[in-house]
Design a protein around this motif. Structure first.
Motif: not given
Length: 402
Positions: A95-109, A163-174
């Motif tokens: 898979g592309s780094l452009l897809i897998t890396v952001p998802v891994a940063k948005w989720f832990v549990v 439209v949908f991609m963002r860097r990390t949840p912390e960027d949006l106060g999450l």
């Protein structure tokens, strides 16, 4: 465009350009190789800026290279266009780094299921791509088929990233897993906060000094080498065994559907299981899938379905392990840099698989020797997965120290 779909272009390209299948296979190697070279540059950029505009630009560029394949008239221009198509990282295995890396940063549990859902589009796209490739090649030729795929990439990929991609949840106060910064009574949010507080972020320089990292790199390299060779050349093997085009396309289409179901299932399982056990189990399934190809009995055409189901099961488990192990072992903060640095090493092995298998098949013993190499290699890689324990810090040690 993955190797499963590209495999259907091998025959028409070979006939039209007047070159061997093994020569055509080098085109895939060039694409994968260039994608690997971009990894060390793309990874840090994703860590710093995210994938939103990087992905949008990559979509425009990659679609253009697919359209450019319409104008190929010799093997060298084919190599050039395939090489250029990997420049933005979309030839990378796993898979592309452009897809897998952001998802891994948005989720832990819930990282396992999130990564599984994020990559679920790949098998669905593969199923559609298999049938589209056959229909388009038969109706408008391989040149027209490439053009249709290129325009399709523009229509789907570019808007989704923009439209949908963002860097990390912390960027949006999450915080990861959908929580918000601040007190919360939600049990899962509380569990996520506890997990994040225990998370250790390893910088690249420290990761490179761990034994487990190199065990994983070797295992992934073996897996990519035999995987790319097997996926690209199995269509020719099935045809040599006397299977019709309809039987081959239908049988192979079962694999990504199986992958989809198993990826989603293992995405939930891996959150509660030991990840390295899931990785080893995946390669066990894939090893079993090779047995029908080695011991095919004339007239028993159903073997292609046994192969596809077992391979899809193994790929579903393996995908989850590959995507989860890096953030679970080394944290989220430097994930893009870590995966970007490692990518060229594993990609080199993967890129050599397709042409080397072509030479094995053409000159060194045929398909049986090739599938024997796959079987033995996957058993070795599975053993490495099994013993790849997470790195441990001493009580007084800080991963950020040099």
């Amino acid at each position: 465009m993955n190797a499963v779909v590209v495999a259907f272009f091998i025959g028409p390209l070979s006939e039209d350009l007047g070159v061997s299948r093994s020569a055509i296979a080098w085109a895939l190697t060039f694409r994968i190789g260039v994608a690997g070279l971009t990894g060390p540059f793309m990874g840090p950029l994703i860590d710093r800026y995210g994938s939103r505009w990087l992905g949008s630009v990559a979509g425009v560029y990659t679609g253009a290279t697919l359209i450019g394949l319409y104008f190929v008239d010799n093997i060298w221009t084919l190599y050039l266009m395939f090489g250029l198509s990997g420049l933005m990282g979309f030839g990378a295995p796993g898979g592309s780094l452009l897809i897998t890396v952001p998802v891994a940063k948005w989720f832990v549990v819930r990282r396992g299921r999130a990564m599984a859902f994020a990559t679920a589009g790949a098998p669905l796209g593969t199923v559609a791509g298999i049938f589209m490739a056959q229909v388009l090649i038969n109706s408008v030729g391989w040149r027209g088929a490439w053009m249709v795929f290129g325009f399709g990439l523009w229509a789907v990929m570019v808007p989704l990233f923009a439209v949908f991609m963002r860097r990390t949840p912390e960027d949006l106060g999450l915080i990861p897993d959908g929580g918000v910064i601040g007190p919360s009574s939600d049990n899962e949010s509380a569990a996520g906060r506890a997990t994040i507080s225990q998370e250790v972020d390893w910088p690249l320089r420290r990761v490179l000094r761990t034994r487990v990292m190199w065990m994983l790199v070797v295992a992934f390299g073996i897996n990519q080498f035999v995987g790319s060779g097997t996926l690209l050349h199995r269509v020719g093997s099935f045809e040599a065994d006397g299977l019709s085009d309809r039987m081959v396309s239908t049988g192979i289409a079962v694999e990504p559907l199986t992958f989809l179901v198993m990826a989603l299932m293992f995405g939930m399982v891996i959150e509660r299981a030991v990840p390295r056990f899931i990785g080893a189990l995946g390669l066990t399934f894939m090893s079993i899938s090779i047995l029908p190809m080695l011991f095919f009995v004339d007239g028993h055409n159903y073997f292609i379905f046994i192969h596809s189901i077992m391979w899809g099961m193994g790929a579903g488990a393996g995908m989850n392990f590959m995507n989860v192990v890096w953030p679970n072992y080394f944290g989220r903060k430097h994930l893009g840099s870590i995966r970007g640095f490692i990518l060229p090493i594993t990609i080199l092995a993967g890129g050599l698989g397709a042409p080397m298998y072509g030479y094995i098949i053409d000159h060194w013993g045929g398909y049986n020797v090739a599938w024997s190499v796959t079987l033995i290699s996957m058993m070795v890689a599975g053993t490495l997965y099994l013993f790849a324990r997470p790195p441990q810090l001493k009580e007084s040690e800080d991963p950020g120290e040099t």
